[in-house]
Design a protein around this motif. Structure first.
Motif, mmCIF file in Angstrom:
data_model
loop_
_atom_site.group_PDB
_atom_site.id
_atom_site.type_symbol
_atom_site.label_atom_id
_atom_site.label_comp_id
_atom_site.label_asym_id
_atom_site.label_seq_id
_atom_site.Cartn_x
_atom_site.Cartn_y
_atom_site.Cartn_z
ATOM 1 N N PRO A 97 1.125 -1.475 -0.375
ATOM 2 C CA PRO A 97 0.313 0.053 0.270
ATOM 3 C C PRO A 97 0.961 0.932 0.624
ATOM 4 C CG PRO A 97 -1.053 -1.248 1.430
ATOM 5 C CD PRO A 97 0.568 -1.779 1.156
ATOM 6 N N GLU A 98 0.583 2.317 -0.981
ATOM 7 C CA GLU A 98 1.320 3.382 -1.147
ATOM 8 C C GLU A 98 1.333 4.201 0.807
ATOM 9 O OE1 GLU A 98 0.331 6.063 -4.392
ATOM 10 O OE2 GLU A 98 -1.105 6.665 -3.153
ATOM 11 N N ARG A 99 1.606 5.221 0.511
ATOM 12 C CA ARG A 99 1.892 6.130 1.943
ATOM 13 C C ARG A 99 0.648 6.748 1.459
ATOM 14 N NH1 ARG A 99 7.609 5.152 0.743
ATOM 15 N NH2 ARG A 99 8.317 4.637 2.656
ATOM 16 N N VAL A 100 -0.062 6.766 2.809
ATOM 17 C CA VAL A 100 -1.524 8.006 2.775
ATOM 18 C C VAL A 100 -0.826 8.925 2.487
ATOM 19 C CG1 VAL A 100 -3.362 8.974 4.547
ATOM 20 C CG2 VAL A 100 -2.307 6.689 4.149
ATOM 21 N N VAL A 101 -0.164 9.772 2.915
ATOM 22 C CA VAL A 101 1.247 10.743 2.711
ATOM 23 C C VAL A 101 1.777 10.400 2.807
ATOM 24 C CG1 VAL A 101 -0.375 12.663 4.035
ATOM 25 C CG2 VAL A 101 1.179 11.439 5.068
ATOM 26 N N HIS A 102 2.910 11.606 1.901
ATOM 27 C CA HIS A 102 4.649 11.815 0.811
ATOM 28 C C HIS A 102 4.073 10.382 0.151
ATOM 29 C CE1 HIS A 102 5.981 14.468 4.119
ATOM 30 N NE2 HIS A 102 5.200 14.447 4.889
ATOM 31 N N ALA A 103 3.455 9.852 -0.756
ATOM 32 C CA ALA A 103 3.533 8.891 -1.478
ATOM 33 C C ALA A 103 4.877 8.391 -2.163
ATOM 34 C CB ALA A 103 2.196 8.430 -1.517
ATOM 35 N N LYS A 104 4.881 9.889 -2.778
ATOM 36 C CA LYS A 104 5.726 9.988 -3.845
ATOM 37 C C LYS A 104 6.713 10.255 -3.775
ATOM 38 C CE LYS A 104 7.475 10.945 -8.730
ATOM 39 N NZ LYS A 104 6.886 11.658 -10.023
ATOM 40 N N GLY A 105 8.093 9.457 -3.204
ATOM 41 C CA GLY A 105 9.541 9.397 -3.421
ATOM 42 C C GLY A 105 10.728 9.678 -3.489
ATOM 43 N N SER A 106 12.252 10.232 -2.969
ATOM 44 C CA SER A 106 12.909 9.691 -3.206
ATOM 45 C C SER A 106 14.380 9.450 -2.569
ATOM 46 C CB SER A 106 13.853 11.130 -4.707
ATOM 47 O OG SER A 106 13.212 11.070 -5.845
ATOM 48 N N GLY A 107 14.816 8.654 -2.706
ATOM 49 C CA GLY A 107 16.164 8.299 -1.538
ATOM 50 C C GLY A 107 17.418 8.421 -1.878
ATOM 51 N N ALA A 108 18.181 7.978 -0.878
ATOM 52 C CA ALA A 108 19.342 8.118 -1.150
ATOM 53 C C ALA A 108 20.046 7.907 0.328
ATOM 54 C CB ALA A 108 20.430 9.155 -1.721
ATOM 55 N N TYR A 109 21.623 7.207 0.533
ATOM 56 C CA TYR A 109 22.130 7.643 1.809
ATOM 57 C C TYR A 109 23.387 8.676 1.680
ATOM 58 C CZ TYR A 109 20.440 2.618 1.367
ATOM 59 O OH TYR A 109 19.372 1.050 1.263
ATOM 60 N N GLY A 110 24.282 8.459 2.419
ATOM 61 C CA GLY A 110 25.431 9.415 2.501
ATOM 62 C C GLY A 110 26.391 9.136 4.013
ATOM 63 N N LYS A 111 26.154 10.587 4.867
ATOM 64 C CA LYS A 111 27.469 10.343 5.930
ATOM 65 C C LYS A 111 26.949 11.897 6.591
ATOM 66 C CE LYS A 111 31.045 12.332 4.162
ATOM 67 N NZ LYS A 111 33.573 11.819 4.396
ATOM 68 N N PHE A 112 27.011 11.564 8.159
ATOM 69 C CA PHE A 112 26.900 13.001 8.583
ATOM 70 C C PHE A 112 27.953 12.941 9.350
ATOM 71 C CE2 PHE A 112 25.804 14.788 12.920
ATOM 72 C CZ PHE A 112 25.795 16.103 13.000
ATOM 73 N N THR A 113 28.538 14.445 9.184
ATOM 74 C CA THR A 113 30.084 14.576 10.035
ATOM 75 C C THR A 113 29.781 15.744 11.329
ATOM 76 O OG1 THR A 113 31.176 13.936 7.730
ATOM 77 C CG2 THR A 113 32.252 14.973 9.577
ATOM 78 N N VAL A 114 30.502 15.183 12.124
ATOM 79 C CA VAL A 114 30.378 16.204 13.502
ATOM 80 C C VAL A 114 31.433 17.350 12.872
ATOM 81 C CG1 VAL A 114 30.338 16.922 15.670
ATOM 82 C CG2 VAL A 114 29.047 14.675 14.685
ATOM 83 N N THR A 115 31.021 18.846 12.890
ATOM 84 C CA THR A 115 32.239 19.797 13.042
ATOM 85 C C THR A 115 32.490 20.086 14.023
ATOM 86 O OG1 THR A 115 30.927 21.232 11.770
ATOM 87 C CG2 THR A 115 31.756 19.563 10.192
ATOM 88 N N HIS A 116 30.827 20.625 14.708
ATOM 89 C CA HIS A 116 31.387 21.906 15.811
ATOM 90 C C HIS A 116 30.427 21.041 17.098
ATOM 91 C CE1 HIS A 116 31.135 24.332 12.795
ATOM 92 N NE2 HIS A 116 31.715 25.478 13.579
#
Length: 488
Positions: A49-68
């Protein structure tokens, strides 16, 4: 290149993948042809079943780097050292449209980030706007119904939308954002993201501060004109998906500067006393002049999923997923979402959705959850209940060192209509738009407003007038041009 032999899902070799088993050359078919039955059964169930909201989306992986350094505010391990990296997954989306809708429709954009930390998954499920249409989750199903299709005509309805908005002045701040140029961002890389809600951080001493999360695009803000958004919807309805995928594929990795606004409970109480604004109200922002941004790190997307269904469609995020050193707030919309999102994933993907690779944490998991559909990690022979551990009756806080949250007031159904200021911040937003952007706002509003009744128009114009007299006058002029008559 030759293909490997076809098997059933159980690994059994298939003798013929081109012809069904039949009684004679013309049929009928035999129920014993398990490969035919399994093949058709799985085909019929390829779409969850598609999402009731936010049904169409795009996604990708990545990284979070702490700077402060953020250690004075939180003990969460992902912030424990400058330079520390955490794997992430980010799903962008439109909100109101169906799975096959155009990427350039006028709509808020979902901005949902998962951090795969060593203490479990942290999901920050937000939008590309710092506010929302509502301040209480009990209105959410009704609001979303107005953004979907009329039950009789099965058409999108400007009347439903503006009937709701005109009777809910709390929506004006977000409506102003939506019908500005920010309502049609140029793809996903050129927009900011926000946690939107107020959350909390807890440090080693058990001290709590409240925060708002901001993801500021390093690519620069770009928006589409209404005409270009409409044109692209016809020419390339998957415009944002294509842009994001191709940018990452060519090594042009998008990045966002991650910052927070921080306030103690005492500071928020003083601010509320001065402004009259509830700091936990999702229709309000914390002005940067009162609560400046503090940079925390950088989010980078650098890897495309290999399979859209497995890694994007089945991604199941929930704002209830926070790690030690983090917590929630009294935000009524957030409190509703803490339940609603996980409940939606249980229905949409399944009871054991957390075991799917995109949802699985990158740390050990141990609990007594058992069975259910697709229970492929079921605890083996381990005890399926947690041994009772008797303790005292003292207050233990909210767990993981988070202090107990003081509550105030009698339990009841509180209606803020007529007492809350729903207009000043919307007016402030209107006044920071330049003349060209204000005219775009007027014209964008005049289109759908021209399709609704005079009664609804009058109610909505009244909200614009209260935000700024020039706001109401500009929409009136645009409507007069659109409808060919006065709407006073």
């Amino acid at each position: 290149m030759s293909q490997p032999p076809i098997t059933t899902a159980s690994g059994i070799p298939v003798a013929d993948n081109q012809n069904s088993a039949s009684a004679g050359p013309r049929g009928p078919l035999l129920l014993q042809d398990f490969h035919l039955i399994e093949k058709l059964q799985h085909f019929n169930r390829e779409r969850i079943p598609e999402r009731v909201v936010h049904a169409k989306g795009s996604g990708a992986y990545g990284k979070f780097t702490v700077t402060h350094d953020l250690s004075q505010y939180t003990k969460a391990k992902l912030f424990s050292a400058i330079g520390k990296e955490t794997e992430t997954f980010l799903r962008f989306s439109t909100v109101g449209g169906e799975k096959g809708s155009a990427d350039t429709e006028r709509d808020p954009r979902g901005f949902a980030v998962r951090f795969y930390t060593e203490e479990g998954n942290w999901d920050l499920v937000g939008n590309n706007t710092p506010v929302f249409f509502l301040k209480d989750g009990i209105k959410f199903p009704d609001f979303i119904h107005t953004q979907k299709r009329d039950p009789q005509t099965n058409l999108k309805s400007a009347t439903m939308m503006f009937d709701f908005w005109s009777k809910a002045p709390e929506s004006l701040h977000q409506v102003t954002t939506l019908f500005s140029s920010r309502g049609t961002p140029d793809g996903y890389r050129h927009m900011h993201g926000f946690g939107s809600h107020t959350y909390s951080l807890i440090n080693d001493a058990g001290e709590r501060v409240y925060v708002k999360w901001h993801f500021l695009t390093q690519q620069g803000i770009k928006n589409l004109s209404a005409a270009d958004a409409t044109r692209i919807a016809g020419e390339d309805p998957d415009y944002a998906q294509r842009d994001l995928f191709n940018a990452i594929a060519r090594g042009d990795f998008p990045r966002w500067t991650v910052s927070v606004q921080v306030a103690t409970e005492a500071e928020l109480a003083a601010w509320e006393q001065r402004t009259g604004w509830n700091p936990f109200d999702l229709t309000k922002v914390w002005p940067h002049g009162d609560f400046p941004l503090r940079q925390v790190g950088v989010l980078e997307l650098n890897r495309n999923p290999l399979n859209y269904h497995a890694e994007v469609e089945q991604a199941a995020l929930s704002p209830s997923n926070v790690v030690p050193g983090m917590g929630y707030s009294p935000d009524k919309m957030l409190q509703a979402r803490l339940f609603a999102y996980h409940d939606a994933q249980l229905y949409r993907v399944g009871t054991n959705h957390q075991y799917l690779p995109v949802n699985a944490p990158r740390c050990p998991v141990h609990n007594q959850q058992r069975d259910g559909a697709m229970a492929f990690a079921n605890g083996g022979a381990e005890q399926n209940y947690h041994t009772v551990q008797a303790g005292g009756s003292g207050v233990r806080g909210l767990g993981n060192g988070e202090p107990a949250l003081a509550l105030d007031g009698a339990a009841g159904l509180y209606d803020p209509r007529g007492t809350d200021d729903d207009f000043t911040q919307a007016g402030n937003l209107f006044r920071v738009l330049d003349a060209a952007e204000q005219q775009n706002l007027f014209d964008n509003l005049a289109g759908p407003l021209s399709q609704v009744s005079d009664e609804i128009i009058a109610r909505q114009l009244g909200h614009f007038d209260k935000a700024d007299a020039a706001y109401g006058a500009g929409v009136r002029a645009a409507l007069k041009k659109k409808k060919g008559r006065n709407v006073d």
